[in-house]
Design a protein around this motif. Structure first.
Motif: not given
Length: 124
Positions: A34-63
């Motif tokens: 499946t990987v071989m079928k795609y070209v390009g680049k993808g980047v996932m950000y847990s929040c937008s610029v200027g925001e802080a990502a929510d974290e749970d002390p027991n399970s880590g990043g919410i996103y």
């Protein structure tokens, strides 16, 4: 009523059919092909610029947790196989989870080419 026991070999066959899962190699082959079928680049950000990502002390990043749970829920679902969960599908589902939990962040997924369909999970 008379109860008839199955022979040992028949019982083994029935058990194997009932609990047989694809091998790790089958997952790897489907992911790699499946990987071989795609070209390009993808980047996932847990929040937008200027925001802080929510974290749970027991399970880590919410996103990140939402992405992983989305993948597991999808894998355990009833979709036909073989099938692929794309990064864009997982991202949209994770955003819904964040909205439900009223997380104060807006995840972003930026991609080029056909990378939006890049796999995050496969099911042979």
């Amino acid at each position: 009523a008379k109860i008839t026991a199955l022979s040992e070999s028949e019982t083994r066959i029935i058990r194997k059919q009932a609990f047989q899962r694809p091998s790790p190699a089958a997952y790897e082959r489907l992911f790699d092909s499946t990987v071989m079928k795609y070209v390009g680049k993808g980047v996932m950000y847990s929040c937008s610029v200027g925001e802080a990502a929510d974290e749970d002390p027991n399970s880590g990043g919410i996103y990140t947790t939402a992405l992983l749970r989305t993948s597991l829920t999808w894998h355990d679902g009833t979709q036909s196989t073989p099938s692929v969960l794309s990064t864009s599908q997982a991202h949209v589902a994770a955003k819904v989870i964040l909205d439900i939990h009223r997380a104060d962040q807006n995840p972003r997924y930026i991609y080029t080419g056909t990378a939006s369909n890049f796999p995050i999970a496969v099911k042979p």
